[in-house]
Enzyme design. Structure first.
Site, PDB file in Angstrom:
ATOM      1  N   SER A 209      30.398 101.960  84.463  1.00 34.56           N
ATOM      2  CA  SER A 209      31.770 101.637  84.072  1.00 34.56           C
ATOM      3  C   SER A 209      32.140 100.185  84.402  1.00 34.56           C
ATOM      4  O   SER A 209      31.628  99.261  83.793  1.00 34.56           O
ATOM      5  CB  SER A 209      32.724 102.634  84.743  1.00 34.56           C
ATOM      6  OG  SER A 209      34.009 102.551  84.214  1.00 34.56           O
TER       7      SER A 209
ATOM      8  N   ASP B  76      26.226  88.320  78.919  1.00 36.39           N
ATOM      9  CA  ASP B  76      26.518  87.818  77.569  1.00 36.39           C
ATOM     10  C   ASP B  76      26.832  86.325  77.554  1.00 36.39           C
ATOM     11  O   ASP B  76      26.564  85.641  76.558  1.00 36.39           O
ATOM     12  CB  ASP B  76      27.689  88.588  76.959  1.00 36.39           C
ATOM     13  CG  ASP B  76      27.268  89.945  76.415  1.00 36.39           C
ATOM     14  OD1 ASP B  76      26.109  90.331  76.627  1.00 36.39           O
ATOM     15  OD2 ASP B  76      28.103  90.629  75.778  1.00 36.39           O
TER      16      ASP B  76
ATOM     17  N   LYS C  17      28.256 104.134  81.051  1.00 35.49           N
ATOM     18  CA  LYS C  17      29.576 104.757  80.928  1.00 35.49           C
ATOM     19  C   LYS C  17      30.533 103.711  80.364  1.00 35.49           C
ATOM     20  O   LYS C  17      31.005 102.836  81.070  1.00 35.49           O
ATOM     21  CB  LYS C  17      30.042 105.261  82.290  1.00 35.49           C
ATOM     22  CG  LYS C  17      31.202 106.256  82.245  1.00 35.49           C
ATOM     23  CD  LYS C  17      32.538 105.587  82.191  1.00 35.49           C
ATOM     24  CE  LYS C  17      33.682 106.562  82.272  1.00 35.49           C
ATOM     25  NZ  LYS C  17      35.007 105.919  82.122  1.00 35.49           N
TER      26      LYS C  17
END
Length: 530
Positions: A284, A295, A309
């Site tokens: 999460s 990224d 998740k």
């Protein structure tokens, strides 16, 4: 017969009333079913429980993270994330059915009245809790309560013949989400984050500032085992690393329009080498932070593929304190990757997925992990290939070390022996240890877990009916000794001491340190792979 006829007639009238209110066909059937069962079923029924079971049943048909919790479950679930609870301010362990005080919270109610590490609490408000095999949860319920209320405890203290009585006024007790923060070497800081709670961003910022004052130029953030928490805390932490205006995460769902979060401030650590440690239990909010760092090519992710998740739950509270946490959207990384792993094979298969990873060799062999080309994405600066479709795949894979873990070690852990022995040892040698080791550095360098100590631990294991296995003991001996030393350090000093002892033997931590010390390797990992 007349009564039955009237009941059926009433059902029909109820149906008409429900329809007249403009409810859907599904809701009409649900209301009729509830009415029929409550009024016609052969035995007495608990209507509240019926409704709760119906809600749970509906949510089970959706996704694994849409859940219903009772008022008590909701309170217990929220407490660790809210950053505090009301209690007496102790860290304790159960040693032979007796509550053993490991530490008192600095400035907390217990410290103020004179409770000491090593004390044994035997009664709470005249209720005996020692030697009666009371559950930890039941003990905690007796010690916790509203701030300002009084709890009376009776304590046995080593060297004092009679029990000592204390009157403690409960108060707000902080729950910290930073387990450890220290300088791993002259230029490298280490911070372990156990959860993303209401106070995590402030705790993290304070830890960063303290480490920078000590000369920190590089940083390792440990998210291993971190199951997540509040989205806002993950965003705030990512904001410390990313440049102003860079995307951190966005959410989007069928009825939830896209909502983007961006870095907004001058972060505390926008320059310098950054390594994040993750594993299969990092989930999460941990994945949101890891995905944003990866990224933007801001740092190196080390470890194993994260849990996966990536569903957003909206809390829907009921007047009685119970709550639905309903999935309303998905998380996406700045490059557009969905974090959520598939759950179309049902809840059971979803819960078993981590075990399947182990059985398929994914936790041990990097070449056992395969992603379809359709899940390929590119990082936003270096255009490196990364993957979506379930968790964050690290830049550097570190296999799970299965060579030192045995069934014998597992049984010592499961029966509480590995936790109980350090408590017993420290109880007998606390004065000696505190006199000899002034700080954790001295302890780490000078303290040795002896053969005699391990023999005592094995005797304790025997008493707890842990079947001895010589071959497995020899295989796990170094691990057992390390964990004993780390647990003694934790109880003697603090949780940071535990990680200072255990981390040098953690393969992911060692890999992170090696990468940070190798400029060429660090830079290579953040460039496109041929």
């Amino acid at each position: 017969m007349k009564r039955l006829f009237l009941m059926i007639l009433l059902l029909g009238v109820t149906a008409g009333a429900v329809c007249a209110q403009g409810q859907s066909e599904g809701m009409r059937k649900l209301s009729l079913a509830d009415f029929a069962i409550t009024n016609l079923y052969v035995d007495e029924v608990d209507e509240n429980k019926l409704v709760e079971d119906a809600i749970r049943g509906m949510l089970e048909k959706l996704d694994p993270h849409s859940t219903y919790t009772t008022a008590e479950e909701t309170k217990e679930m929220n407490e660790p994330l809210q950053g505090n609870f009301s209690g007496i301010g102790i860290q304790f362990n159960m040693n032979k059915d007796t509550l053993y005080v490991i530490q008192t919270i600095v400035g907390g109610p217990s410290e103020k009245v004179g409770i000491l590490a090593g004390d044994r609490i035997i009664t709470v408000n005249d209720t005996v809790i020692a030697g009666v095999k009371m559950k930890n949860t039941d003990i905690m319920k007796r010690l916790r309560g509203e701030a300002g209320t009084v709890v009376r405890v009776s304590v046995l203290r080593r060297g004092v013949k009679e029990p000592i009585e204390f009157r403690i006024v409960r108060d707000k007790i902080p729950i910290y989400s930073i387990d450890a923060s220290y300088m791993a070497d002259k230029e490298t800081g280490y911070i372990r984050v156990s959860r993303f709670a209401a106070t995590t961003d402030k705790e993290f910022a304070d830890a960063l500032k303290a480490l920078k004052k000590q000369g920190m130029k590089n940083l390792i953030v440990d998210l291993q085992g971190n199951g997540g928490g509040y989205l806002v805390s993950a965003i705030a932490m990512a904001d410390e690393f990313l440049d102003d205006g860079q995307s951190i995460v966005y959410t989007e769902g069928r009825r939830s329009p896209r909502d983007d979060a961006f870095a907004t401030k001058q972060g505390l650590f926008q320059k310098g080498k950054l390594v994040l440690l993750v594993d299969e239990s990092s989930a999460s909010a941990s994945e949101i932070l890891s995905g944003a760092v990866q990224d933007w090519d801001r740092g190196v992710i080390v470890g194993r593929r994260t849990f996966g998740k990536g569903l957003v739950q909206r809390p829907i509270p009921f007047p009685d304190g119970s709550m639905i946490r309903l999935t309303v959207a998905r998380y996406y990384t700045p490059a557009g990757r969905s974090i959520q792993k598939p759950y179309d094979k049902g809840h059971e298969a979803y819960e078993r997925e981590l075990l399947d990873r182990f059985n398929h060799g994914e936790l041990i062999y990097t070449d056992s992990i395969h992603f379809p080309d359709s899940l390929q994405y590119q990082t936003l600066k270096s255009k490196r290939t990364v993957y979506g479709g379930g968790g964050i795949m690290p830049d550097v894979f570190v296999p799970l070390d299965t060579t030192i873990y045995t069934d014998f070690h597992r049984d010592l852990l499961a029966k509480g022996v590995l936790g109980q022995y350090p408590v017993t040892y420290l109880d007998e040698h606390r004065k000696e240890l505190t006199g000899h080791y002034k700080n954790v550095e001295q302890f780490a360098e000078g303290f040795v877990v002896t053969d005699e100590m391990l023999a005592d631990l094995l005797k304790m294991g025997e008493a707890e009916k842990v079947k001895y296995n010589e071959e497995q003991y020899q295989k796990s001996r170094a691990l057992i000794a390390l964990q004993v030393k780390a647990l003694i350090a934790r109880d003697l000093f603090d949780t940071t001491a535990y990680f200072r002892i255990i981390n040098p033997e953690n393969a992911s931590f060692s890999k992170a340190m090696a990468i940070i010390h190798d400029d060429a390797e660090y830079n290579r990992l953040l460039q496109p792979r041929e």
